[in-house]
Design a protein around this motif. Structure first.
Motif, mmCIF file in Angstrom:
data_model
loop_
_atom_site.group_PDB
_atom_site.id
_atom_site.type_symbol
_atom_site.label_atom_id
_atom_site.label_comp_id
_atom_site.label_asym_id
_atom_site.label_seq_id
_atom_site.Cartn_x
_atom_site.Cartn_y
_atom_site.Cartn_z
ATOM 1 N N HIS A 38 43.480 16.567 -0.392
ATOM 2 C CA HIS A 38 43.406 17.989 -0.490
ATOM 3 C C HIS A 38 44.252 18.552 -1.623
ATOM 4 O O HIS A 38 43.933 19.632 -1.884
ATOM 5 N N LYS A 39 45.366 17.764 -1.931
ATOM 6 C CA LYS A 39 45.874 18.487 -2.961
ATOM 7 C C LYS A 39 45.275 18.720 -4.451
ATOM 8 O O LYS A 39 45.748 19.428 -5.244
ATOM 9 N N ILE A 40 44.367 17.893 -4.568
ATOM 10 C CA ILE A 40 43.547 18.123 -5.773
ATOM 11 C C ILE A 40 42.030 18.690 -5.348
ATOM 12 O O ILE A 40 40.995 18.462 -6.087
ATOM 13 N N LYS A 41 42.065 19.391 -4.323
ATOM 14 C CA LYS A 41 40.767 19.947 -4.045
ATOM 15 C C LYS A 41 40.180 21.042 -5.091
ATOM 16 O O LYS A 41 38.934 20.706 -5.217
ATOM 17 N N ASP A 42 40.974 21.844 -5.826
ATOM 18 C CA ASP A 42 40.353 22.636 -6.719
ATOM 19 C C ASP A 42 39.882 21.728 -8.070
ATOM 20 O O ASP A 42 38.878 22.115 -8.426
ATOM 21 N N GLU A 43 40.431 20.866 -8.429
ATOM 22 C CA GLU A 43 40.084 19.705 -9.303
ATOM 23 C C GLU A 43 38.825 19.338 -8.926
ATOM 24 O O GLU A 43 37.894 19.154 -9.791
ATOM 25 N N ILE A 44 38.443 18.574 -7.966
ATOM 26 C CA ILE A 44 37.444 18.090 -7.250
ATOM 27 C C ILE A 44 36.129 19.027 -7.133
ATOM 28 O O ILE A 44 35.188 18.879 -7.799
ATOM 29 N N ILE A 45 36.389 20.372 -6.882
ATOM 30 C CA ILE A 45 35.441 21.297 -6.992
ATOM 31 C C ILE A 45 34.893 21.741 -8.428
ATOM 32 O O ILE A 45 33.474 21.710 -8.687
ATOM 33 N N ASN A 46 35.931 21.801 -8.976
ATOM 34 C CA ASN A 46 35.626 22.350 -10.368
ATOM 35 C C ASN A 46 34.810 21.310 -11.282
ATOM 36 O O ASN A 46 33.890 21.575 -12.084
ATOM 37 N N LYS A 47 35.140 19.904 -11.272
ATOM 38 C CA LYS A 47 34.659 18.819 -11.738
ATOM 39 C C LYS A 47 33.123 18.487 -11.304
ATOM 40 O O LYS A 47 32.203 18.376 -11.941
ATOM 41 N N VAL A 48 32.958 18.876 -9.934
ATOM 42 C CA VAL A 48 31.543 18.974 -9.453
ATOM 43 C C VAL A 48 30.794 20.172 -9.989
ATOM 44 O O VAL A 48 29.610 19.677 -10.478
ATOM 45 N N ILE A 49 31.250 21.106 -9.961
ATOM 46 C CA ILE A 49 30.502 22.399 -10.649
ATOM 47 C C ILE A 49 30.099 22.282 -12.037
ATOM 48 O O ILE A 49 29.148 22.295 -12.646
ATOM 49 N N LEU A 50 31.175 21.555 -12.865
ATOM 50 C CA LEU A 50 31.143 21.343 -14.309
ATOM 51 C C LEU A 50 30.046 20.237 -14.503
ATOM 52 O O LEU A 50 29.173 20.382 -15.163
ATOM 53 N N ALA A 51 29.830 19.471 -13.687
ATOM 54 C CA ALA A 51 29.061 18.153 -13.670
ATOM 55 C C ALA A 51 27.731 18.678 -13.616
ATOM 56 O O ALA A 51 26.618 18.180 -14.440
ATOM 57 N N SER A 52 27.336 19.544 -12.684
ATOM 58 C CA SER A 52 26.201 20.291 -12.598
ATOM 59 C C SER A 52 25.447 20.993 -13.746
ATOM 60 O O SER A 52 24.364 21.245 -13.707
ATOM 61 N N GLN A 53 26.410 21.425 -14.771
ATOM 62 C CA GLN A 53 26.169 22.140 -15.695
ATOM 63 C C GLN A 53 25.953 21.492 -16.851
ATOM 64 O O GLN A 53 25.834 21.823 -17.906
ATOM 65 N N SER A 54 26.289 20.082 -16.897
ATOM 66 C CA SER A 54 26.463 19.306 -17.947
ATOM 67 C C SER A 54 24.930 18.788 -18.348
ATOM 68 O O SER A 54 24.097 18.829 -17.663
ATOM 69 N N GLN A 55 24.880 18.242 -19.799
ATOM 70 C CA GLN A 55 23.387 17.735 -20.263
ATOM 71 C C GLN A 55 23.661 16.248 -20.110
ATOM 72 O O GLN A 55 23.632 15.654 -21.116
ATOM 73 N N VAL A 56 23.146 15.960 -19.055
ATOM 74 C CA VAL A 56 23.209 14.344 -18.909
ATOM 75 C C VAL A 56 22.234 13.502 -19.649
ATOM 76 O O VAL A 56 22.407 12.456 -20.233
ATOM 77 N N THR A 57 21.139 14.399 -19.975
ATOM 78 C CA THR A 57 20.056 13.634 -20.739
ATOM 79 C C THR A 57 20.685 13.517 -22.093
ATOM 80 O O THR A 57 19.720 12.571 -22.793
ATOM 81 N N ASN A 58 21.541 14.182 -22.561
ATOM 82 C CA ASN A 58 22.134 13.904 -23.915
ATOM 83 C C ASN A 58 22.663 12.677 -24.251
ATOM 84 O O ASN A 58 22.864 12.123 -25.208
ATOM 85 N N PHE A 59 23.245 12.394 -22.903
ATOM 86 C CA PHE A 59 23.755 10.891 -22.840
ATOM 87 C C PHE A 59 22.787 9.695 -23.283
ATOM 88 O O PHE A 59 23.045 8.852 -23.912
ATOM 89 N N ILE A 60 21.827 9.894 -22.590
ATOM 90 C CA ILE A 60 20.503 9.015 -22.615
ATOM 91 C C ILE A 60 20.200 8.999 -24.179
ATOM 92 O O ILE A 60 19.811 7.842 -24.891
ATOM 93 N N LYS A 61 19.937 10.063 -24.548
ATOM 94 C CA LYS A 61 19.367 10.204 -26.133
ATOM 95 C C LYS A 61 20.578 9.657 -27.017
ATOM 96 O O LYS A 61 20.015 9.165 -28.106
#
Length: 355
Positions: free
Chosen positions: A118-141
């Motif tokens: 729970h000490k890093i709750k904000d970090e976990i939430i922020n990283k999941v939200i950021l991941a949802s906005q990422s362009q993972v298809t660019n990694f494949i390209k």
């Protein structure tokens, strides 16, 4: 109103699955729509529930996190946030996960069963939200052999031209989310005879940057190492700022020397690209080639302005169509101090041409 970000939580510990799920669901933007106890269970469920983001434990039975990640990226690329231990093995596996396509990672607070997550709750939430906005298809390209990439888009708001012939050169790279793989693309294209040192700030917590440096060192012609306080900078060597430390440079006699410090984070980051760039703006008789690549936020933009004001410098920003997250390059470009916008596949080549 935008639909919630749907998440699949994958961990072999029932306790950890519950803790991570409960923490994520404390944010109204997130909905955990499933959990899985190992990699194979996760792959089966992904096909049915189709989550927006996956949190994936590195160490699991039957099919571990790395094996699962590889299959996800091959079969149905989805943004993945790894959940890792801070052991040496955990750090090495996390670096491999970044190489295989994970968007980001969370370091467990206290071992495989972290009662105080729970000490890093904000970090976990922020990283999941950021991941949802990422362009993972660019990694494949970016992992495919690309042809027909347009030549770099040359900007015209150049305040001072890069002095290619006379002065000593120094390359300074700043990156964050998606950076470990981007660094691999760039650094592996540089020759051992490169006539400049390379300084790198990659946003990572303590314990992970050394594994990143060691991994890159096995793949590159140049030497790649974690920077050490007081060492003299040499041509053909890349120095990665240690997690938890700002990297600055001081001229002592004719040599440039690494200086590490633990002054407060800048824009939430330590190491900070801004801090590195600002220290380079005080180095006389050097031409600085700055490169800002994939990452969230605006780190590097203030330092870039300072570089342009005080020294001979040239700036490259990674193009949007190759970034995993376009935040840092976008912010740099908005300063009107960027000289070229370059696809990731061409950045290494441009460095060689300019240096």
């Amino acid at each position: 109103m935008k639909e919630k970000i749907t998440v699949l939580v994958v961990d072999d510990s029932a306790f950890m699955r519950k803790v991570i799920s409960d923490l994520l669901q404390q944010d109204e933007r997130i909905e955990v729509i499933g959990t899985a106890r190992n990699g194979q269970d996760a792959l089966d469920k992904i096909k049915i529930i189709k989550p927006d983001v996956i949190t994936l434990d590195v160490e699991m039975p039957i099919l571990d996190g790395l094996g699962t990640l590889k299959k996800i990226m091959e079969e149905s690329p989805i943004p993945v946030v790894m959940v890792s231990s801070t052991t040496l093995e955990g750090a090495q596996n996390t670096v491999l996960a970044m190489e295989y396509g994970a968007v980001d990672f969370i370091a467990k607070t206290s071992g495989s069963i972290s009662l105080d997550l729970h000490k890093i709750k904000d970090e976990i939430i922020n990283k999941v939200i950021l991941a949802s906005q990422s362009q993972v298809t660019n990694f494949i390209k970016n992992t495919e052999k690309l042809s027909g990439i347009k030549r770099a888009d040359v900007r015209h708001e150049v305040h001072c031209q890069f002095n290619k012939s006379s002065q000593k050169k120094l390359i300074a790279i700043g990156t964050s989310t998606g950076g470990p793989k981007a660094l691999q693309h760039v650094l592996t294209k540089l020759p051992a005879s490169l006539n400049a040192p390379i300084l790198i700030v990659q946003h990572m917590p303590p314990g992970f940057t050394k594994s990143l440096a060691n991994r890159l060192n096995t793949l590159c012609h140049i030497e790649v190492k974690e920077a050490e306080d007081g060492e003299i900078i040499k041509n053909g060597v890349a120095y990665i700022a240690p997690g938890g430390y700002h990297l600055t440079v001081k001229k002592i006699g004719t040599a440039l020397v690494v200086q590490l410090n633990q002054l407060p984070p800048r824009k939430g980051h330590r190491p900070s690209v801004d801090v590195m760039y600002e220290s380079l703006a005080d180095i006389p008789n050097y031409s600085i080639l700055s490169v800002i690549m994939t990452g969230m936020g605006a780190d590097g933009s203030d330092g870039l302005v300072r570089l342009k004001q005080h020294v001979d410098s040239y700036s490259i920003a990674e193009s949007e169509d190759s970034c995993i997250v376009y935040g840092m390059p976008r912010s740099a470009i908005k300063t009107n101090q960027v000289d070229e916008i370059v696809h990731l596949q061409q950045i290494g080549q441009r460095i060689v041409e300019l240096v």
